[in-house]
Design a protein around this motif. Structure first.
Motif, PDB file in Angstrom:
ATOM      1  N   ASP A  90     127.987  30.043  40.888  1.00 58.67           N
ATOM      2  CA  ASP A  90     128.943  30.991  40.308  1.00 58.67           C
ATOM      3  C   ASP A  90     128.603  31.127  38.835  1.00 58.67           C
ATOM      4  O   ASP A  90     128.787  30.178  38.067  1.00 58.67           O
ATOM      5  CB  ASP A  90     130.379  30.488  40.506  1.00 58.67           C
ATOM      6  CG  ASP A  90     130.739  30.381  41.976  1.00 58.67           C
ATOM      7  OD1 ASP A  90     131.079  31.409  42.564  1.00 58.67           O
ATOM      8  OD2 ASP A  90     130.650  29.265  42.537  1.00 58.67           O
ATOM      9  N   GLY A 141     138.810  36.050  36.815  1.00 64.91           N
ATOM     10  CA  GLY A 141     138.649  36.503  38.183  1.00 64.91           C
ATOM     11  C   GLY A 141     137.631  35.693  38.959  1.00 64.91           C
ATOM     12  O   GLY A 141     137.727  35.560  40.172  1.00 64.91           O
ATOM     13  N   LEU A 142     136.638  35.120  38.267  1.00 61.13           N
ATOM     14  CA  LEU A 142     135.460  34.573  38.955  1.00 61.13           C
ATOM     15  C   LEU A 142     135.321  33.054  38.917  1.00 61.13           C
ATOM     16  O   LEU A 142     134.593  32.491  39.715  1.00 61.13           O
ATOM     17  CB  LEU A 142     134.194  35.183  38.342  1.00 61.13           C
ATOM     18  CG  LEU A 142     134.107  36.716  38.406  1.00 61.13           C
ATOM     19  CD1 LEU A 142     133.015  37.226  37.496  1.00 61.13           C
ATOM     20  CD2 LEU A 142     133.876  37.171  39.837  1.00 61.13           C
ATOM     21  N   ASN A 143     135.954  32.399  37.965  1.00 58.11           N
ATOM     22  CA  ASN A 143     135.863  30.937  37.833  1.00 58.11           C
ATOM     23  C   ASN A 143     134.412  30.434  37.890  1.00 58.11           C
ATOM     24  O   ASN A 143     134.059  29.620  38.732  1.00 58.11           O
ATOM     25  CB  ASN A 143     136.712  30.283  38.938  1.00 58.11           C
ATOM     26  CG  ASN A 143     136.858  28.768  38.816  1.00 58.11           C
ATOM     27  OD1 ASN A 143     137.193  28.113  39.798  1.00 58.11           O
ATOM     28  ND2 ASN A 143     136.601  28.205  37.658  1.00 58.11           N
ATOM     29  N   ILE A 194     136.024  35.176  46.568  1.00 55.72           N
ATOM     30  CA  ILE A 194     135.439  34.490  45.415  1.00 55.72           C
ATOM     31  C   ILE A 194     136.327  33.310  45.035  1.00 55.72           C
ATOM     32  O   ILE A 194     137.457  33.488  44.584  1.00 55.72           O
ATOM     33  CB  ILE A 194     135.294  35.450  44.222  1.00 55.72           C
ATOM     34  CG1 ILE A 194     134.291  36.549  44.578  1.00 55.72           C
ATOM     35  CG2 ILE A 194     134.853  34.683  42.968  1.00 55.72           C
ATOM     36  CD1 ILE A 194     133.961  37.463  43.432  1.00 55.72           C
ATOM     37  N   GLY A 210     134.994  30.574  43.173  1.00 52.13           N
ATOM     38  CA  GLY A 210     134.537  29.993  41.921  1.00 52.13           C
ATOM     39  C   GLY A 210     134.322  28.509  42.065  1.00 52.13           C
ATOM     40  O   GLY A 210     134.370  27.953  43.174  1.00 52.13           O
ATOM     41  N   VAL A 211     134.092  27.870  40.945  1.00 50.83           N
ATOM     42  CA  VAL A 211     133.599  26.503  40.952  1.00 50.83           C
ATOM     43  C   VAL A 211     134.713  25.481  41.242  1.00 50.83           C
ATOM     44  O   VAL A 211     134.432  24.380  41.721  1.00 50.83           O
ATOM     45  CB  VAL A 211     132.869  26.218  39.626  1.00 50.83           C
ATOM     46  CG1 VAL A 211     133.828  26.144  38.460  1.00 50.83           C
ATOM     47  CG2 VAL A 211     132.030  24.956  39.717  1.00 50.83           C
ATOM     48  N   ARG A 212     135.968  25.842  40.982  1.00 55.01           N
ATOM     49  CA  ARG A 212     137.061  24.905  41.248  1.00 55.01           C
ATOM     50  C   ARG A 212     138.218  25.592  41.976  1.00 55.01           C
ATOM     51  O   ARG A 212     139.393  25.231  41.804  1.00 55.01           O
ATOM     52  CB  ARG A 212     137.589  24.319  39.934  1.00 55.01           C
ATOM     53  CG  ARG A 212     136.793  23.141  39.427  1.00 55.01           C
ATOM     54  CD  ARG A 212     137.140  21.830  40.132  1.00 55.01           C
ATOM     55  NE  ARG A 212     138.481  21.353  39.821  1.00 55.01           N
ATOM     56  CZ  ARG A 212     138.990  20.197  40.225  1.00 55.01           C
ATOM     57  NH1 ARG A 212     138.249  19.381  40.966  1.00 55.01           N
ATOM     58  NH2 ARG A 212     140.207  19.851  39.925  1.00 55.01           N
ATOM     59  N   ALA A 214     139.520  28.345  41.404  1.00 52.67           N
ATOM     60  CA  ALA A 214     140.400  29.108  40.506  1.00 52.67           C
ATOM     61  C   ALA A 214     139.970  30.573  40.396  1.00 52.67           C
ATOM     62  O   ALA A 214     140.435  31.285  39.510  1.00 52.67           O
ATOM     63  CB  ALA A 214     140.459  28.461  39.123  1.00 52.67           C
ATOM     64  N   GLY A 215     139.106  31.051  41.292  1.00 53.65           N
ATOM     65  CA  GLY A 215     138.765  32.471  41.315  1.00 53.65           C
ATOM     66  C   GLY A 215     140.004  33.298  41.649  1.00 53.65           C
ATOM     67  O   GLY A 215     140.914  32.814  42.314  1.00 53.65           O
TER      68      GLY A 215
END
Lengths: 321, 321
Positions: free
Chosen positions: A131, A255-257, B152, B154-156, B158-159
């Motif tokens: 990501d 939006g994308l984290n 989506i 995301g990495v945690r 949180a997207g």
């Protein structure tokens, strides 16, 4: 056993960058040819350049797994059609099909900013984060967004248009896209010069005024050089640019984290002046968990990002299918 | 041949919504049970409720393909661990593992806003668009983003934190997340009331003043009702909210190039008052190709979006693997 090579191609308006890259992402050979827009022999030129180079360094065509290429415009990844490339005069141009016919190797086409993002993900500052946001600050501002390990193309290949995030909703400067207040009018080399000219009219003692009088123009490098000498007007330019870049990246990241945010392009040569500031505003405007999860880094591959990303496309999309 | 059913579960802080859904996304049976936070018998309650309901309507356990469930907090999709659910007092809670043990069926867990987005994509206003933004305007503002057909995270996990996009960079209202100026402080029911109270102090002849005196409080519905009567203060609230929602969605879309933007949640009951206005600002602030590619629509599934999205997860992730 003979080694397999990936061919990366980065098609620009003036030059075409080409490279043979091994399966570990190491550049074996890289070179450039001019972009012949006038006669539109681009596809033939690329095919010929690859064949000749392979021959000259003793690589057989069978050793080439395919061609991964970036084009300067939105692309349909599945069909390899370039929707539009204003610089090349292309509209709905079937680049993949034509290239495959010309060279007899499988090809995959994506947008140039997207392959740069893939390059930075694979071998650069992205450190293989699945990501990732990559923003390229050059004459304009380009972007590539990767989520779940895949580039976000969107419905018409216009994903990643980070340069056209509206930074100044009212009273912003006019952008080439037809809108006003785009991030590109602030954080590109052109935008930095534009803001600098505004600032130096207010702060008349600035080094920028002297440079402008001397050279009849200003460059982003002038602004960075002046900022390194603690010039007030130049520092204010950096502050304004950092605020808007940090805010835009934070809101996209909300939006994308993403795990990594990679800043590249010519303007990133001034990153020592703005990266801390951008990170400060990013952290201020990002949702706490998003701020915690993201690291902002300067791109490490320079002009090679595109060809390396193209090679990654060959490895991940052609060889895995 | 016996039919196969998908089980959708939408876990909230007060109630748990459950449904049996067929392979075409049709709700066969839906019901609710209370959320027992105190004794934390949530997993057992869900297992029991599914088994009893199946029995009572003559569905065999073998006919249930699996459980797709939304949890009120960020989730690791692969492990099914809920990173945090403040409302339930959970931290790093292995929901998938516990649920699978309790019921003996495969389960897949995602965030509640994400499964609502998947529901709207599959059977609602998203019309199966592979690139979609779903924003839920309720007490807070939630979001789910789908790109390339995948949520989506995301990495945690949180997207999709659309509610925490910074709408007012300086001098904004305080948000529960610790920041200020978040979209949630403007476009949620709470935000609408907050702005209304500001406006009615300036425009003292507003219907809102009378309602506030009468009831000792205001609701978002009051604001919408007053706007329908052309009340000036209420119309200004709608304008402010539309501007910020349109801008935030446009800037997100500049990264994502979605085909559909779906607006849901309780506040969307006032969509007749703001959807045109939001679309106007969206088109103003979106990159031209992005504006052209996107359609803004009101969610159509209401409270069923979550369970339908949960069922979609079973169909696409459990049955396809």
């Amino acid at each position: 056993m003979t080694e397999t090579y990936l061919v990366g191609v980065d098609l620009g308006g003036t030059t075409i960058k080409l490279a043979f890259i091994n399966m570990n992402g190491v550049l074996i050979e890289k070179w450039e040819i001019p972009t012949n827009k006038k006669d539109n022999t681009i596809v033939e030129d690329i095919a010929k350049a690859i064949e000749e180079k392979a021959k000259s360094i003793g690589i057989l065509k069978d050793q080439l797994a395919g061609i991964g290429m970036g084009a300067p415009g939105p692309v349909n990844l599945e069909t390899g059609v370039v929707y539009q490339a204003v610089n090349l005069g292309w509209e709905n141009y079937p680049l993949k099909e034509k290239l495959e016919q010309a060279i007899g190797l499988p090809a995959i086409i994506d947008n140039d900013a997207n392959i740069a993002a893939l390059g930075e993900m694979w071998k650069g500052a992205g450190q293989q984060a699945k990501d990732l946001i990559c923003v390229t600050l050059g004459t304009g501002v380009g972007g590539g967004i990767i989520a779940n390990g895949e580039v976000i193309h969107g419905v018409r290949g216009a994903g990643g248009e980070i340069g056209h995030i509206t930074a100044v909703p009212e009273g912003g400067a006019r952008c080439n896209c037809g809108k006003t207040g785009c991030l590109e009018t602030i954080a590109s080399a052109t935008g930095i010069v534009r803001i600098a000219i505004e600032k130096m009219q207010k702060i008349e003692t600035s080094i920028l005024n002297d440079l402008y009088e001397q050279n009849g123009k200003l460059t982003a490098k002038d602004v960075f050089d002046a900022a390194r000498k603690q010039d007030q007007a130049a520092l204010e330019v950096i502050e304004e640019m950092s605020f808007h870049l940090g805010l835009a990246l934070a809101n996209l990241a909300n939006g994308l984290n993403p795990a990594k945010i990679v800043i590249g392009g010519g303007v990133s040569r001034g990153a020592d002046l703005f990266i801390e500031n951008v990170t400060f505003y990013f952290n201020k405007f990002a949702f706490p968990a998003v701020a915690k999860g993201a690291e902002i880094r300067v791109a490490t591959l320079g002009n090679d990002a595109g060809v390396i990303g193209g090679a990654w496309l060959v490895k991940s999309k052609i060889m895995n299918h």
